[in-house]
Design an enzyme around this catalytic site. Sequence first.
Site, mmCIF file in Angstrom:
data_model
loop_
_atom_site.group_PDB
_atom_site.id
_atom_site.type_symbol
_atom_site.label_atom_id
_atom_site.label_comp_id
_atom_site.label_asym_id
_atom_site.label_seq_id
_atom_site.Cartn_x
_atom_site.Cartn_y
_atom_site.Cartn_z
ATOM 1 N N LYS A 1 0.793 -1.217 0.000
ATOM 2 C CA LYS A 1 0.000 0.000 0.000
ATOM 3 C C LYS A 1 0.829 1.274 0.000
ATOM 4 O O LYS A 1 0.315 2.357 -0.295
ATOM 5 C CB LYS A 1 -0.957 -0.008 1.193
ATOM 6 C CG LYS A 1 -2.006 -1.117 1.150
ATOM 7 C CD LYS A 1 -3.006 -0.918 0.019
ATOM 8 C CE LYS A 1 -4.165 -1.892 0.137
ATOM 9 N NZ LYS A 1 -5.215 -1.644 -0.860
ATOM 10 N N SER B 1 -3.176 -12.364 4.214
ATOM 11 C CA SER B 1 -3.432 -12.323 2.767
ATOM 12 C C SER B 1 -2.329 -13.020 1.993
ATOM 13 O O SER B 1 -2.587 -13.637 0.953
ATOM 14 C CB SER B 1 -3.602 -10.881 2.290
ATOM 15 O OG SER B 1 -2.465 -10.101 2.604
#
Length: 318
Positions: A45, A279
Site C-alpha cells: 500500500k 493475505s
Amino acid sequence: MTGLVASALDAIGATPLVALDRLTQGLDGRIVAKLEFFNPGLSKKDRIARRIIEDARANGDLAPGQTVVELTSGSTGVGAAIVCAVLGHPFVAVMSAGNSPERAQMMRAYGAEVVIVDQARGGQVGQVSGDDLARVEARTIEIVARRNAFRIDQFHRAGSRTAHEDGTGAEIWAQSGGSVTAFCDFVGSGGAFAGVSRALHARNPRVRAYVVEPAGAQALAGGAVTRPNHRIQGGGYAMPHLPLLQDARIDGFLAVDDEDARNAARYLARVEGILGGYSAGANVAAALRLLEGPERGGVVAILICDSGLKYASTDLYD
C-alpha cells in the site's frame, strides 16, 4: 534503486521477486512471490499512497499543508502516514476496531491521528466485515467534511491501479524474465489485482489472472455471503462491485478459508523464511491449488502483501 536516495518515498517499489522452489517441491510448476514488505511501511500500500498523494498535489486537488484522511485496515494508512510525514501533511486514519492494534501503533509512530471505529453488533477483533467497513466509511465521510480534508479514497482513485500497473506488475514481468503464466491475488480495493493483471496482459495476453476471496465471502464470484467475519484482514469485504475491477479481465475465482490461509502463511515462514500476513497465506494457498490444477506446469506470480509483524497480536503465528 542504488546509492543515496532523497527520502523514504524513493525507497518505495523495486521490491524483490523470490522463487518459492522449496515450497513447491514435488509440484509441476513454480510460484514467484513479490515481497512487498520490503517497502518502508511494510506493505504494497505504500505504492498507492505515494501515487495518489503525489498526483493530487500535482493537479491541485491537495493543497500544501492540507489534511489527508483515509479509511484503512492499516496498511494504506501506514503508507499514507509515511508520505504525509515526508511531504508535510497532517494525516488522519480511520480504522475499524476489528483490525490488529499493531497497525494503529505504527501509524501513530509516524505522527498520524488514528480514529478507531467500533465494530458492528456481533463483531470480533481480528475479523472485519462489510458492515464494519460501512461504519468506518460513514465516520470517514464525516471527518473529511468537517476538516475540509483531501481523501485518498483508495477504492475509487485511479492511482490505486496505476501504481501497481506501472510499478508492481512491470517489475514482476522484468524480474521473472517474462516467464509468468498466471497471477492470483487476494482482493481488497481491487487496485493491485487490476494493475498487476493489466501490466502482465499487456506484455502477454495469454497470462491468466485469478481473484482470491475468503471462503464464505465470495461476493465477487457471485456467491452467497455466509461468513463475512473471516480472519483474512485487508480484503474480502463481501462487496460484489468494486470500481477498480470494472475493466479488469478475470479468468477465474478461488476461495480460501481461514485455516488454509493461516497454515500456508506458517508454511511459507518455516520453509522459505518469508514472514507474511494472512493475505499472503491466502495467496500462497491459492497459487498451490492452481499448480495442482489449471496452471500445472506454469509460473504463478503472487504478492506477499504485507509483513507478518502486523499480526503479532493475532493467532496467525501462535
